[in-house]
Design an enzyme around this catalytic site. Structure first.
Site, PDB file in Angstrom:
ATOM      1  N   TYR A   1       0.847  -1.201   0.000  1.00  0.00           N
ATOM      2  CA  TYR A   1       0.000   0.000   0.000  1.00  0.00           C
ATOM      3  C   TYR A   1       0.880   1.248   0.000  1.00  0.00           C
ATOM      4  O   TYR A   1       1.763   1.393   0.847  1.00  0.00           O
ATOM      5  CB  TYR A   1      -0.907  -0.022   1.235  1.00  0.00           C
ATOM      6  CG  TYR A   1      -1.804   1.190   1.390  1.00  0.00           C
ATOM      7  CD1 TYR A   1      -2.435   1.768   0.292  1.00  0.00           C
ATOM      8  CD2 TYR A   1      -2.020   1.760   2.639  1.00  0.00           C
ATOM      9  CE1 TYR A   1      -3.264   2.871   0.429  1.00  0.00           C
ATOM     10  CE2 TYR A   1      -2.859   2.865   2.789  1.00  0.00           C
ATOM     11  CZ  TYR A   1      -3.461   3.407   1.683  1.00  0.00           C
ATOM     12  OH  TYR A   1      -4.283   4.510   1.822  1.00  0.00           O
ATOM     13  N   CYS A   2       0.656   2.154  -0.945  1.00  0.00           N
ATOM     14  CA  CYS A   2       1.339   3.450  -1.026  1.00  0.00           C
ATOM     15  C   CYS A   2       2.857   3.224  -1.093  1.00  0.00           C
ATOM     16  O   CYS A   2       3.335   2.506  -1.968  1.00  0.00           O
ATOM     17  CB  CYS A   2       0.931   4.309   0.161  1.00  0.00           C
ATOM     18  SG  CYS A   2       1.494   6.033   0.081  1.00  0.00           S
ATOM     19  N   LEU A   3       3.637   3.799  -0.197  1.00  0.00           N
ATOM     20  CA  LEU A   3       5.089   3.584  -0.220  1.00  0.00           C
ATOM     21  C   LEU A   3       5.436   2.113  -0.058  1.00  0.00           C
ATOM     22  O   LEU A   3       6.447   1.642  -0.590  1.00  0.00           O
ATOM     23  CB  LEU A   3       5.767   4.375   0.905  1.00  0.00           C
ATOM     24  CG  LEU A   3       5.579   5.887   0.960  1.00  0.00           C
ATOM     25  CD1 LEU A   3       6.460   6.476   2.048  1.00  0.00           C
ATOM     26  CD2 LEU A   3       5.894   6.531  -0.367  1.00  0.00           C
TER      27      LEU A   3
END
Length: 581
Positions: free
Chosen positions: A312-314
């Site tokens: 998720y995301c980074l």
């Protein structure tokens, strides 16, 4: 003539340290924003307009047109005149009925006219750098959000009405809120979660145990909820910029609980909240001591099974780096890769990094050199600035002038639970990925050898959200441009967080989904969007079904004995790192 070889003296090092210290002070005073990029953007804009008589004429005509519309609106004596300008769809600052009555309706329309003018003035135009246009538009919007009449008590009818009705009690309560928030900001603390939103009791409460811990993360293994489970376990790699439990909020909103209830064995990385003494943690540490260590631990607990990985995301970016490195090493332990609101190409990284250049990175590096990390308030300000009208000013009006308390929500409690970023890792991330875009350009090296996303053969499931200002969906979509594997792409309604916290019980949600076979030709995002019909509901069931198709079938869910990592005995989820402040 003998060539002079540069040498570094003790004096040079002292001068260098003095410069870094001075920039660290500037960074603190400017909230971590370098003045160079804004000054350069405005210089480019004024230079372009100054030598473009046609553009000057267009700006003058647009201003005259907006003024004429305002005059016609003010002169309209009908009971309900048609307003010439409308609020943007996400702008709720003027929803109160008082804004529909004069003189406040004129103030509102005047503000919208200015907003419309500056949107026109900062459009991308031939001859003006697109980056300068986007930067000046962002700065103009920030200035307008600050000057909005809704921010001033004597111009806001909602505040005036509340003050008259309560005899000024709203302002007294608002002042108390302000003092509380001020001292909280000075002390860099945050309020304990309110009743009903306790971490480990109401949020992040899916049953499980910590099965591994090192200095960087704790690994959570969730207890099975069904008699049989899919043979392949699922590993979540969350972003370390925030706590992991956005993926395990309240039971009704928990993606983790949803998967567990659907018969999956789920693991979660819970990152530590780095302290200044951990400033030297690197991006490679997050890959090797984080992602790869978690994979190795899961293989030891569930041998001879591949792993479904979810970033998720980074966390999705570091997962993509890890997967490409594993592909280079012929390591085929991944059953699938799911990237949630995660970018692998940063050419169009959104407004969060609009002003990222060498001067900005240097300023942040020197601030982190002084502090050891990028601290929590600095991270929060960066995210809030993207939607300042809603996340900063509207909240301030409600809290400080109307005296209203913040209404707790599970997502709101998570947003307030911010973390730090270690200096070395953040510098490497900003330079290697955002500033130089090495990953998609084929210049990102792991262990001194370049990796390539096209080497990944495990199937991928990529999710983007329509209103994402942090990982814009067209940027996330470009994952298809840099990979050749079997790939399913989903575009869902909502933003960076709200589009992901998307349980099937919710209403008003929709998504688009498509499948690209391995080796297929690339279609651009706008062509793709025109071809895809929206489906009502949550994307979670579609993802669950996809995971099942990439699994080898169900096996009995066997109990496990969690290891003793604490003198008091086995440590239950959510563990200890999630509570670090």
């Amino acid at each position: 003539m003998e060539k002079r070889v540069p040498t570094t003296t003790v004096s040079d090092k002292a001068h260098h340290s003095l410069d870094r210290g001075a920039r660290a002070v500037i960074a603190r005073l400017s909230a971590g924003v370098s003045p160079h990029a804004p000054m350069q953007a405005w210089a480019d804009w004024f230079s372009y307009v100054g030598q473009s008589p046609g553009r000057q004429l267009g700006l003058w005509e647009h201003a005259q047109s907006n003024l004429a519309k305002l005059v016609a609106y003010a002169a309209d004596t009908s009971q309900d005149p048609e307003p010439p300008f409308e609020a943007q769809r996400y702008d709720h600052r003027f929803d109160d009925a008082g804004w529909q009555m004069p003189p406040y309706s004129f103030l509102k329309q005047g503000f919208f006219a200015w907003q419309d003018f500056w949107e026109f003035a900062t459009e991308r135009t031939r001859g003006l750098s697109p980056r300068a246009a986007d930067q000046t538009r962002f700065m103009a919007r920030q200035a307008l959000d600050f000057m909005s009449p809704s921010n001033f008590p004597w111009l806001n009818p909602e505040i005036i009405h509340a003050t008259v009705q309560s005899g000024g009690a709203n302002l007294v309560t608002g002042a108390q809120h302000f003092v509380h928030d001020y001292w909280k900001a000075v002390a860099q603390t945050h309020d304990a979660p309110p009743e009903g939103y306790r971490i480990g009791e109401d949020l992040a409460c899916t049953s499980g145990h910590i099965v591994f811990r090192n200095e960087l993360f704790e690994l959570i293994r969730y207890a099975p909820a069904t008699g049989t489970v899919q043979a392949e376990p699922v590993l979540f790699v969350p972003a370390w910029i925030m706590k992991y439990y956005v993926l395990d909020l309240s039971p009704d909103n928990s993606l983790v609980k949803y998967l567990v209830d659907q018969g999956f064995t789920v693991f979660m990385i819970s990152w530590c909240n780095p302290q200044p003494e951990q400033a030297d943690l690197s991006l490679e540490d997050y890959r090797e001591l984080g992602v790869m260590t978690a994979i190795n631990q899961i293989n030891g607990m569930i041998p001879e099974r591949k792993i479904h990985t979810v970033g998720y995301c980074l966390g999705g970016t570091i997962l993509a780096i890890s997967a490409a490195t594993m592909a280079r090493e012929r390591d085929d332990r991944l059953a699938s890769i799911t990237l949630i609101a995660a970018q692998v190409d940063f050419a169009d990284a959104g407004e969060l990094l609009l002003f990222l250049d060498e001067s900005q990175v240097t300023l942040l590096e020197d601030m982190m050199w002084d502090q050891g990390c990028l601290d929590k308030p600095q991270m929060a300000r960066a995210f809030s600035s993207i939607r300042a009208g809603d996340l900063i000013y509207s909240r301030s009006v409600r809290r400080y002038f109307l005296g209203e308390p913040d209404e707790p929500t599970d997502l709101g409690v998570w947003v307030a639970d911010t973390t730090r970023m270690p200096a070395r890792m953040h510098s490497e991330y900003l330079r290697g990925l955002f500033l130089e875009n090495r990953l998609s350009a084929g210049r990102f090296a792991v262990a001194n050898r370049v990796i390539a996303l096209k080497d990944i053969s495990a199937p991928m499931f990529v999710i983007a959200t329509e209103a994402d200002h942090i990982a814009p969906w067209r940027s996330v979509y470009k994952t298809q441009l840099f990979t050749d594997c079997d790939l399913t792409f989903v575009l869902t309604s909502g933003g960076h967080n709200t589009g992901i916290v998307n349980p099937p019980s919710g209403t008003g949600r929709y998504f688009r989904i498509s499948h690209r076979p391995a080796g297929a030709f690339y279609n651009g995002p706008d062509v793709w969007l025109a071809q895809q019909a929206a489906r009502q509901g949550s994307w979670w069931p579609a993802w669950k079904t996809w995971l099942e198709t990439k699994s080898s079938g169900q096996v009995p869910a066997l109990p496990f004995d969690p290891p003793v990592l604490d003198p008091a005995g086995p440590l239950a989820a959510p563990g200890t790192y999630v509570h670090q402040t």
